[in-house]
Write an enzyme that holds these catalytic residues in place. Structure first.
Site, PDB file in Angstrom:
ATOM      1  N   LYS A  15      38.366  42.724  35.971  1.00 52.37           N
ATOM      2  CA  LYS A  15      38.499  42.577  37.422  1.00 52.37           C
ATOM      3  C   LYS A  15      37.561  43.504  38.193  1.00 52.37           C
ATOM      4  CE  LYS A  15      42.563  45.544  37.694  1.00 52.37           C
ATOM      5  NZ  LYS A  15      41.957  46.722  38.309  1.00 52.37           N
ATOM      6  N   ARG A  44      49.646  47.311  43.542  1.00 49.49           N
ATOM      7  CA  ARG A  44      50.038  47.371  42.133  1.00 49.49           C
ATOM      8  C   ARG A  44      51.520  47.087  41.937  1.00 49.49           C
ATOM      9  NH1 ARG A  44      45.351  49.499  39.840  1.00 49.49           N
ATOM     10  NH2 ARG A  44      45.731  50.626  37.912  1.00 49.49           N
ATOM     11  N   ARG A  60      35.200  49.937  26.349  1.00 45.77           N
ATOM     12  CA  ARG A  60      34.753  50.661  27.551  1.00 45.77           C
ATOM     13  C   ARG A  60      34.995  52.162  27.398  1.00 45.77           C
ATOM     14  NH1 ARG A  60      37.930  49.236  32.867  1.00 45.77           N
ATOM     15  NH2 ARG A  60      39.494  50.406  31.718  1.00 45.77           N
ATOM     16  N   ARG A  78      35.839  57.550  28.801  1.00 45.63           N
ATOM     17  CA  ARG A  78      36.937  57.731  29.770  1.00 45.63           C
ATOM     18  C   ARG A  78      38.131  58.402  29.120  1.00 45.63           C
ATOM     19  NH1 ARG A  78      37.876  52.773  33.907  1.00 45.63           N
ATOM     20  NH2 ARG A  78      39.972  53.634  33.765  1.00 45.63           N
ATOM     21  N   ARG A  99      49.688  51.614  30.517  1.00 50.73           N
ATOM     22  CA  ARG A  99      49.181  50.900  31.686  1.00 50.73           C
ATOM     23  C   ARG A  99      49.440  49.402  31.589  1.00 50.73           C
ATOM     24  NH1 ARG A  99      43.571  52.727  33.791  1.00 50.73           N
ATOM     25  NH2 ARG A  99      42.841  52.472  31.670  1.00 50.73           N
TER      26      ARG A  99
HETATM   27  P1  AMP Z   1      42.299  51.363  37.643  1.00 50.52           P
HETATM   28  O1  AMP Z   1      40.855  51.747  37.537  1.00 50.52           O
HETATM   29  O2  AMP Z   1      42.551  50.316  38.687  1.00 50.52           O
HETATM   30  O3  AMP Z   1      42.901  51.002  36.332  1.00 50.52           O
HETATM   31  O4  AMP Z   1      43.087  52.680  38.150  1.00 50.52           O
HETATM   32  C1  AMP Z   1      43.062  53.874  37.423  1.00 50.52           C
HETATM   33  C2  AMP Z   1      44.302  54.699  37.740  1.00 50.52           C
HETATM   34  O5  AMP Z   1      44.329  55.018  39.148  1.00 50.52           O
HETATM   35  C3  AMP Z   1      45.622  53.994  37.484  1.00 50.52           C
HETATM   36  O6  AMP Z   1      46.039  54.090  36.130  1.00 50.52           O
HETATM   37  C4  AMP Z   1      46.550  54.761  38.412  1.00 50.52           C
HETATM   38  O7  AMP Z   1      46.861  56.032  37.905  1.00 50.52           O
HETATM   39  C5  AMP Z   1      45.656  54.976  39.637  1.00 50.52           C
HETATM   40  N1  AMP Z   1      45.772  53.839  40.597  1.00 50.52           N
HETATM   41  C6  AMP Z   1      44.797  52.941  40.918  1.00 50.52           C
HETATM   42  N2  AMP Z   1      45.243  52.057  41.825  1.00 50.52           N
HETATM   43  C7  AMP Z   1      46.536  52.395  42.067  1.00 50.52           C
HETATM   44  C8  AMP Z   1      47.552  51.846  42.891  1.00 50.52           C
HETATM   45  N3  AMP Z   1      47.341  50.752  43.653  1.00 50.52           N
HETATM   46  N4  AMP Z   1      48.763  52.463  42.907  1.00 50.52           N
HETATM   47  C9  AMP Z   1      49.003  53.558  42.164  1.00 50.52           C
HETATM   48  N5  AMP Z   1      48.097  54.111  41.345  1.00 50.52           N
HETATM   49  C10 AMP Z   1      46.873  53.540  41.282  1.00 50.52           C
END
Ligand code: AMP
Length: 204
Positions: free
Chosen positions: A23, A98, A137, A143, A154
């Protein structure tokens, strides 16, 4: 005779999918194609951690555990970002909302602005594909938030908390379900044609 075309719609979009669905990559491609800004809450948080800002200090340990940052803090970040001039003509949000609470906050805020969402893209991939892509990745980018345990955490948060928002958007007729398996270009084409069918297309 020409086929009926849907009326042109502004591009106020979400892209939703599990980690490893692609995404982030697709979000940037779609936003570029439409001439709108892509906003990834994960990127905003990672950049804040990297920069050592106050926000970064608040979210570092949460992100590293793969847990969710609080709804209030996340929404404050998104609202600020949506108020920047480059989001006035449209936006694509990646990684927000989320959960149902965040979806409610976003919908209320956009309703207040009189600018509701125009489409929600769900990018679907089987769990095994997600896991393989995340592991790759993590190796490439080093990461630290992508260990096996954190990935599993997650994905289960996605299934438990994020997947229910899709039903709400489906009920509102906003959801476009896209198969996320295939080449980058094939998936981008699928998304662009689903958006075109809803009247969302690059501005002339
Ligand atoms: P992502 O790159 O979208 O997987 O986000 C990485 C991390 O950022 C997630 O595992 C959460 O810890 C935090 N995060 C990103 N977006 C949100 C959201 N909408 N609500 C809460 N935590 C978020």
């Amino acid at each position: 005779m020409t086929a009926d075309r849907p009326a042109p719609q502004p591009a106020r979009l979400l892209i939703v999918g599990p980690q490893g669905s692609g995404k982030g990559t697709q979000g940037v491609r779609i936003a570029d194609a439409l001439g709108i800004v892509a906003i990834s809450t994960g990127d905003v948080f990672r950049a804040a951690v990297h920069a050592g800002s106050d926000l970064g200090a608040q979210v570092k340990s949460v992100i590293e555990a793969g847990d969710l940052v609080s709804d209030e803090l996340t929404f404050a970040v998104v609202r600020d970002r949506l108020q920047q001039p480059d989001a006035a003509e449209g936006f694509l949000l990646d990684g927000f909302p989320r959960n149902l609470a965040q979806a409610g906050m976003l919908d209320d805020y956009l309703a207040e602005r009189g600018e509701p969402l125009t489409a929600v893209i769900e990018l679907g991939v089987p769990r095994a594909v997600s896991i393989a892509r995340i592991a790759e990745r993590a190796r490439e980018q080093g990461r630290t938030d992508d260990t096996e345990e954190v990935i599993a955490n997650r994905l289960s948060i996605y299934e438990r908390e994020t997947a229910p928002i899709l039903q709400v958007y489906s009920d509102h007729g906003l959801l476009a379900v896209i198969d996320g398996v295939g080449s980058l270009d094939a998936v981008t084409d699928r998304i662009m044609s689903a958006l075109r069918a809803r009247g969302v297309a690059p501005r002339a």
